[in-house]
Design a protein around this motif. Structure first.
Motif, mmCIF file in Angstrom:
data_model
loop_
_atom_site.group_PDB
_atom_site.id
_atom_site.type_symbol
_atom_site.label_atom_id
_atom_site.label_comp_id
_atom_site.label_asym_id
_atom_site.label_seq_id
_atom_site.Cartn_x
_atom_site.Cartn_y
_atom_site.Cartn_z
ATOM 1 N N THR A 22 0.831 -1.210 0.000
ATOM 2 C CA THR A 22 0.000 0.000 0.000
ATOM 3 C C THR A 22 0.863 1.257 0.000
ATOM 4 O O THR A 22 0.789 2.078 -0.916
ATOM 5 N N TRP A 23 1.686 1.413 1.034
ATOM 6 C CA TRP A 23 2.447 2.641 1.198
ATOM 7 C C TRP A 23 3.654 2.723 0.277
ATOM 8 O O TRP A 23 4.164 3.813 0.017
ATOM 9 N N GLY A 24 4.115 1.574 -0.241
ATOM 10 C CA GLY A 24 5.229 1.608 -1.183
ATOM 11 C C GLY A 24 4.871 2.410 -2.418
ATOM 12 O O GLY A 24 5.627 3.283 -2.866
ATOM 13 N N ALA A 25 3.704 2.129 -2.972
ATOM 14 C CA ALA A 25 3.257 2.844 -4.170
ATOM 15 C C ALA A 25 3.022 4.322 -3.874
ATOM 16 O O ALA A 25 3.397 5.202 -4.660
ATOM 17 N N THR A 29 5.451 7.470 -5.519
ATOM 18 C CA THR A 29 4.851 8.562 -6.292
ATOM 19 C C THR A 29 5.063 9.909 -5.606
ATOM 20 O O THR A 29 5.364 10.918 -6.262
ATOM 21 N N LEU A 30 4.904 9.928 -4.280
ATOM 22 C CA LEU A 30 5.076 11.169 -3.533
ATOM 23 C C LEU A 30 6.491 11.715 -3.701
ATOM 24 O O LEU A 30 6.682 12.919 -3.958
ATOM 25 N N ILE A 31 7.487 10.860 -3.552
ATOM 26 C CA ILE A 31 8.884 11.293 -3.700
ATOM 27 C C ILE A 31 9.114 11.865 -5.094
ATOM 28 O O ILE A 31 9.731 12.932 -5.253
ATOM 29 N N GLU A 32 8.630 11.169 -6.103
ATOM 30 C CA GLU A 32 8.836 11.624 -7.481
ATOM 31 C C GLU A 32 8.136 12.955 -7.739
ATOM 32 O O GLU A 32 8.687 13.841 -8.415
ATOM 33 N N ASN A 33 6.947 13.130 -7.184
ATOM 34 C CA ASN A 33 6.220 14.383 -7.375
ATOM 35 C C ASN A 33 6.904 15.553 -6.671
ATOM 36 O O ASN A 33 7.022 16.648 -7.231
ATOM 37 N N GLU A 34 7.349 15.311 -5.429
ATOM 38 C CA GLU A 34 7.944 16.398 -4.656
ATOM 39 C C GLU A 34 9.333 16.771 -5.179
ATOM 40 O O GLU A 34 9.807 17.887 -4.941
ATOM 41 N N ASN A 55 12.862 -0.475 -5.576
ATOM 42 C CA ASN A 55 11.985 -1.614 -5.344
ATOM 43 C C ASN A 55 10.669 -1.244 -4.663
ATOM 44 O O ASN A 55 9.817 -2.106 -4.424
ATOM 45 N N ALA A 56 10.511 0.047 -4.324
ATOM 46 C CA ALA A 56 9.287 0.558 -3.683
ATOM 47 C C ALA A 56 8.963 -0.195 -2.404
ATOM 48 O O ALA A 56 7.814 -0.573 -2.165
ATOM 49 N N VAL A 57 9.985 -0.403 -1.568
ATOM 50 C CA VAL A 57 9.786 -1.039 -0.264
ATOM 51 C C VAL A 57 10.515 -0.226 0.805
ATOM 52 O O VAL A 57 11.480 0.484 0.523
ATOM 53 N N PHE A 58 10.052 -0.361 2.041
ATOM 54 C CA PHE A 58 10.627 0.375 3.155
ATOM 55 C C PHE A 58 11.720 -0.442 3.833
ATOM 56 O O PHE A 58 11.607 -1.669 3.962
#
Length: 235
Positions: A22-25, A29-34, A55-58
């Motif tokens: 859930t939060w990976g996606a 996106t948030l990082i790329e937008n900001e 890899n979109a993981v924490f």
């Protein structure tokens, strides 16, 4: 501690909803937008958040796992073009509310089972109350919970026990009758501080070895709760 369980308090992210799926996606996106104004800052911001962008993981210990939106926004703000923290939190909240939450199990089935056992259920999260309610509504499970609190609901935030004790007061239960279920050390520390039994789940980034010293039991997911409750009852 009395083996009787009358109330169960759930964390939200990483407990009801798979954290990375859930939060990976959302975070990618948030990082790329900001960082759209300066893409060279994308990996730097990802590292600051404890996030594997490729890899979109924490990573274990990421501040996103258990921190409030305020704390995460403060970490993101130096990388943004717009230095308005309130506006950033609004963008984060909107992204959270709009993104489909990946359930760790069939939540309606699970919570129906728990309510049939006459258990009082609550949600305490370090997310805001409004996005938490939006996520629960999207999963169509809001009505199972008599108490829902975010970091901004007036009871403090985890790992302090204020939200958990407010649940007890609201439901007229003793802490010893309640269980705190979560995927992070913040959840377990809050439960211990409140005088509750604690259950760790492995649907967030934290590993078994990290959770087990502070949990009465570590389960693969909340889907295993009914079996555990049956074991307690039959002990």
């Amino acid at each position: 501690m009395d083996l009787n369980v009358a109330g169960i308090i759930f964390d939200k992210d990483g407990t009801l909803f798979d954290f990375n799926k859930t939060w990976g996606a959302i975070t990618k996106t948030l990082i790329e937008n900001e960082c759209a104004h300066d893409l060279s800052q994308t990996p730097v911001l990802a590292d600051a958040l404890g996030f594997d962008h490729a890899n979109a993981v924490f990573r274990p210990g990421s501040i996103v796992i258990a921190s409030t939106a305020e704390t995460v926004a403060e970490a993101i703000l130096p990388f943004t073009l717009d230095q308005d923290k309130d506006a950033l939190i609004d963008r984060m909240t909107q992204a959270t509310s709009d993104t489909p939450q990946v359930q760790v199990t069939d939540l309606q089935y699970l919570f129906s089972d728990l309510r049939r056992r006459d258990l009082k259920l609550g949600i305490v999260t370090n997310d805001g109350e409004a996005p938490a309610r939006a996520n629960l509504a999207q999963a169509n499970v809001t009505d199972f919970f008599g108490f829902i609190a975010g970091y901004d609901s007036g009871f403090g935030e985890k790992p302090a026990p204020g939200q958990l004790l407010a649940f007890c007061e609201h439901e007229n239960l003793k802490p010893a009758e309640c269980v705190m279920v979560g995927d992070s050390l913040h959840d377990l520390h809050a439960g211990r501080a409140a005088g509750m039994r604690t259950v760790g789940v492995l649907t967030g980034p934290a590993l078994h070895a990290e959770l087990s010293p502070f949990a009465d039991i570590v389960l693969d997911s909340i889907a295993d709760l009914p079996n555990w409750l049956d074991q307690l009852r039959n002990a």
